[in-house]
Scaffold this motif. Structure first.
Motif, PDB file in Angstrom:
ATOM      1  N   ILE A 110      15.669  -5.393   6.439  1.00 10.00           N
ATOM      2  CA  ILE A 110      14.343  -5.260   7.039  1.00 10.00           C
ATOM      3  C   ILE A 110      13.492  -6.490   6.702  1.00 10.00           C
ATOM      4  N   GLY A 111      13.519  -6.889   5.428  1.00 10.61           N
ATOM      5  CA  GLY A 111      12.699  -8.014   4.987  1.00 10.61           C
ATOM      6  C   GLY A 111      13.066  -9.298   5.716  1.00 10.61           C
ATOM      7  N   ALA A 129       6.367 -16.747   3.652  1.00  8.01           N
ATOM      8  CA  ALA A 129       6.725 -15.756   4.669  1.00  8.01           C
ATOM      9  C   ALA A 129       7.106 -14.442   3.990  1.00  8.01           C
ATOM     10  N   LYS A 130       7.829 -14.553   2.874  1.00  9.42           N
ATOM     11  CA  LYS A 130       8.226 -13.330   2.164  1.00  9.42           C
ATOM     12  C   LYS A 130       6.989 -12.582   1.660  1.00  9.42           C
ATOM     13  N   LYS A 131       6.057 -13.352   1.116  1.00  9.88           N
ATOM     14  CA  LYS A 131       4.824 -12.735   0.620  1.00  9.88           C
ATOM     15  C   LYS A 131       4.118 -11.969   1.734  1.00  9.88           C
ATOM     16  N   GLN A 132       4.039 -12.613   2.894  1.00 17.02           N
ATOM     17  CA  GLN A 132       3.355 -11.956   4.026  1.00 17.02           C
ATOM     18  C   GLN A 132       4.126 -10.736   4.524  1.00 17.02           C
ATOM     19  N   ALA A 133       5.476 -10.842   4.488  1.00 18.91           N
ATOM     20  CA  ALA A 133       6.293  -9.703   4.941  1.00 18.91           C
ATOM     21  C   ALA A 133       6.044  -8.501   4.033  1.00 18.91           C
ATOM     22  N   LEU A 134       5.989  -8.753   2.732  1.00 18.62           N
ATOM     23  CA  LEU A 134       5.728  -7.649   1.794  1.00 18.62           C
ATOM     24  C   LEU A 134       4.348  -7.054   2.038  1.00 18.62           C
ATOM     25  N   ALA A 136       2.806  -7.019   4.831  1.00 17.42           N
ATOM     26  CA  ALA A 136       2.837  -6.282   6.101  1.00 17.42           C
ATOM     27  C   ALA A 136       3.445  -4.891   5.892  1.00 17.42           C
ATOM     28  N   LEU A 137       4.505  -4.826   5.066  1.00 16.03           N
ATOM     29  CA  LEU A 137       5.119  -3.514   4.784  1.00 16.03           C
ATOM     30  C   LEU A 137       4.130  -2.615   4.056  1.00 16.03           C
ATOM     31  N   ASP A 138       3.377  -3.224   3.183  1.00 15.38           N
ATOM     32  CA  ASP A 138       2.365  -2.465   2.460  1.00 15.38           C
ATOM     33  C   ASP A 138       1.299  -1.944   3.434  1.00 15.38           C
ATOM     34  N   GLN A 139       0.957  -2.771   4.397  1.00 12.83           N
ATOM     35  CA  GLN A 139      -0.097  -2.399   5.350  1.00 12.83           C
ATOM     36  C   GLN A 139       0.289  -1.218   6.234  1.00 12.83           C
ATOM     37  N   VAL A 140       1.592  -1.049   6.509  1.00 10.20           N
ATOM     38  CA  VAL A 140       2.003   0.121   7.283  1.00 10.20           C
ATOM     39  C   VAL A 140       2.347   1.278   6.342  1.00 10.20           C
ATOM     40  N   GLN A 141       1.818   1.189   5.136  1.00  8.39           N
ATOM     41  CA  GLN A 141       1.903   2.273   4.149  1.00  8.39           C
ATOM     42  C   GLN A 141       3.331   2.619   3.755  1.00  8.39           C
ATOM     43  N   ILE A 142       4.140   1.576   3.553  1.00 13.77           N
ATOM     44  CA  ILE A 142       5.441   1.783   2.930  1.00 13.77           C
ATOM     45  C   ILE A 142       5.224   1.648   1.426  1.00 13.77           C
ATOM     46  N   ASP A 143       5.603   2.693   0.690  1.00 14.56           N
ATOM     47  CA  ASP A 143       5.203   2.789  -0.715  1.00 14.56           C
ATOM     48  C   ASP A 143       5.766   1.704  -1.616  1.00 14.56           C
ATOM     49  N   ASN A 144       7.035   1.399  -1.402  1.00 10.67           N
ATOM     50  CA  ASN A 144       7.665   0.443  -2.291  1.00 10.67           C
ATOM     51  C   ASN A 144       8.205  -0.721  -1.467  1.00 10.67           C
ATOM     52  N   PRO A 145       7.309  -1.634  -1.052  1.00 16.36           N
ATOM     53  CA  PRO A 145       7.718  -2.709  -0.140  1.00 16.36           C
ATOM     54  C   PRO A 145       8.887  -3.541  -0.684  1.00 16.36           C
ATOM     55  N   GLU A 146       8.883  -3.823  -2.002  1.00 16.76           N
ATOM     56  CA  GLU A 146       9.951  -4.652  -2.593  1.00 16.76           C
ATOM     57  C   GLU A 146      11.323  -4.030  -2.350  1.00 16.76           C
ATOM     58  N   VAL A 156      17.191   3.356   6.017  1.00 15.41           N
ATOM     59  CA  VAL A 156      15.825   3.907   5.978  1.00 15.41           C
ATOM     60  C   VAL A 156      15.705   5.075   6.950  1.00 15.41           C
ATOM     61  N   SER A 157      14.721   5.947   6.703  1.00 14.56           N
ATOM     62  CA  SER A 157      14.500   7.092   7.595  1.00 14.56           C
ATOM     63  C   SER A 157      13.904   6.602   8.914  1.00 14.56           C
ATOM     64  N   GLY A 158      13.894   7.502   9.916  1.00 12.37           N
ATOM     65  CA  GLY A 158      13.336   7.140  11.225  1.00 12.37           C
ATOM     66  C   GLY A 158      11.888   6.686  11.129  1.00 12.37           C
ATOM     67  N   GLY A 159      11.109   7.430  10.339  1.00 10.74           N
ATOM     68  CA  GLY A 159       9.685   7.102  10.218  1.00 10.74           C
ATOM     69  C   GLY A 159       9.479   5.764   9.539  1.00 10.74           C
ATOM     70  N   MET A 160      10.305   5.500   8.536  1.00  4.91           N
ATOM     71  CA  MET A 160      10.168   4.236   7.810  1.00  4.91           C
ATOM     72  C   MET A 160      10.612   3.070   8.696  1.00  4.91           C
ATOM     73  N   GLY A 161      11.698   3.311   9.442  1.00  6.37           N
ATOM     74  CA  GLY A 161      12.177   2.284  10.368  1.00  6.37           C
ATOM     75  C   GLY A 161      11.095   1.954  11.395  1.00  6.37           C
ATOM     76  N   GLN A 162      10.441   3.003  11.894  1.00  2.23           N
ATOM     77  CA  GLN A 162       9.395   2.797  12.898  1.00  2.23           C
ATOM     78  C   GLN A 162       8.238   1.996  12.308  1.00  2.23           C
ATOM     79  N   ARG A 163       7.899   2.324  11.049  1.00  2.00           N
ATOM     80  CA  ARG A 163       6.810   1.579  10.414  1.00  2.00           C
ATOM     81  C   ARG A 163       7.212   0.130  10.146  1.00  2.00           C
ATOM     82  N   ALA A 164       8.497  -0.072   9.778  1.00  5.74           N
ATOM     83  CA  ALA A 164       8.974  -1.445   9.561  1.00  5.74           C
ATOM     84  C   ALA A 164       8.888  -2.235  10.869  1.00  5.74           C
ATOM     85  N   MET A 165       9.242  -1.551  11.949  1.00  2.96           N
ATOM     86  CA  MET A 165       9.184  -2.162  13.284  1.00  2.96           C
ATOM     87  C   MET A 165       7.737  -2.557  13.621  1.00  2.96           C
TER      88      MET A 165
END
Ligand SMILES: Nc1ncnc2c1ncn2[C@@H]1O[C@H](COP(=O)(O)OP(=O)(O)OP(=O)(O)O)[C@@H](O)[C@H]1O
Ligand SMILES: [Mg+2]
Length: 279
Positions: A110-111, A129-134, A136-146, A156-165
């Motif tokens: 995903i990263g 870019a990595k910093k920004q990607a992390l 962004a994952l945080d911004q869509v409320q993914i708890d553990n971006p790292e 990843v689950s469907g919901g997490m995949g959708q948020r990553a997308m």
């Protein structure tokens, strides 16, 4: 309304049929979009996705797209150079598709995918870019971006995949996001979370959003305006609070089929389609 982000005037999409003729699947769709949330509802096959794809320039190569005007921030999308169109796509215009499992690359973490999306449109170093990607994952409320950064899409689950997308689409800071049934594969609570995230982002960033869905009720709670499509045409345009003023028999039929608490619904209502709706 603010300056239009998108102007669509008489958009038509056609595909060749077996007899050497053409079948129009989008038949003269027109609307303008500012920094607002526009919902497009309609039944399967009514042309919602083909409308979104035509805006992005992702119509299948055998298809034919015409319009009196199709303009994004004043750029004529149908006549601009292919390179400019490619740069817009995934940059200033982004699209979230129905099922993240088909939209994410299965052999890349995903990263790495988010970093790739970012570096395609900016000149950032890998570390930045990595910093920004992390972020962004945080911004869509993914708890553990790292942790999620290092996972593959199937992990990843469907919901997490959708948020990553969504994170991947938003990282280039688009002015327009087209979300094609972004939540229909998710359960109701996750759906609401994803909608809340999209909602917050539209507000914070002032972008335009086109939200495609089957679900009239969902769209009416979430969007400012709704287009109802039937057989390739917009048959009705409503303000979000204006469902009660719907006039077209197709919209009324859809509304009548919604479940109602306390109502005796036997037999269940069905939609009685009239041939003249498709004219
Ligand atoms: N490559 C293609 N060749 C021929 N017909 C196509 C092609 N792609 C789509 N269509 C047709 O275009 C019509 C509109 O499709 P579209 O995907 O826009 O529907 P939709 O409203 O998004 O439906 P759904 O709610 O099921 O996603 C359909 O009848 C579909 O069969
Ligand atoms: Mg579709």
């Amino acid at each position: 309304m603010s300056d239009p982000v998108l102007v669509v005037d008489d958009l038509r999409v056609a595909f060749p049929n077996r007899d050497g003729g053409w079948v129009e699947v989008v038949r003269g769709v027109s609307f303008t979009l500012g920094k607002e949330r526009l919902g497009i509802v309609g039944e399967s096959g009514s042309g919602k996705s083909q409308t979104g794809r035509a805006i992005l320039g992702l119509t299948a190569p055998e298809g034919r797209v015409t319009a009196k005007r199709l303009a994004f921030n004043g750029i004529d999308l149908l006549n601009c150079p292919p390179k400019q169109r490619r740069e817009l796509r995934g940059g200033r215009i982004a699209m979230v598709l129905q099922d993240p499992k088909f939209s994410l690359n299965p052999v890349m973490t995903i990263g790495d995918q988010i970093v790739e999306a970012l570096r395609a449109h900016t000149k950032l170093s890998k570390a930045d870019a990595k910093k920004q990607a992390l972020a962004a994952l945080d911004q869509v409320q993914i708890d553990n971006p790292e942790r999620v950064y290092k996972l593959y899409p199937h992990e990843v689950s469907g919901g997490m995949g959708q948020r990553a997308m969504i994170a991947m689409m938003l990282i280039a800071n688009p002015d327009l996001l087209i979300a094609d049934e972004p939540t229909s594969a998710l359960d109701v609570t996750v759906q609401l979370q994803v909608l809340a995230i999209l909602d917050a982002l539209v507000l914070q960033r002032g972008m335009g959003l086109i939200f495609v869905s089957h679900d009239l009720r969902l769209v009416s709670t979430f969007c400012d305006r709704i287009l109802v499509m039937y057989a390739g045409r917009v048959v009705e345009e409503l303000s979000a609070g204006g469902l009660a003023h719907a006039k077209h028999p197709y919209t009324l039929g859809l509304l009548n089929c919604l479940p109602q608490l306390g109502a005796n619904r036997h037999p269940l209502p069905t939609l009685d389609r009239q041939p003249e709706w498709a004219l």
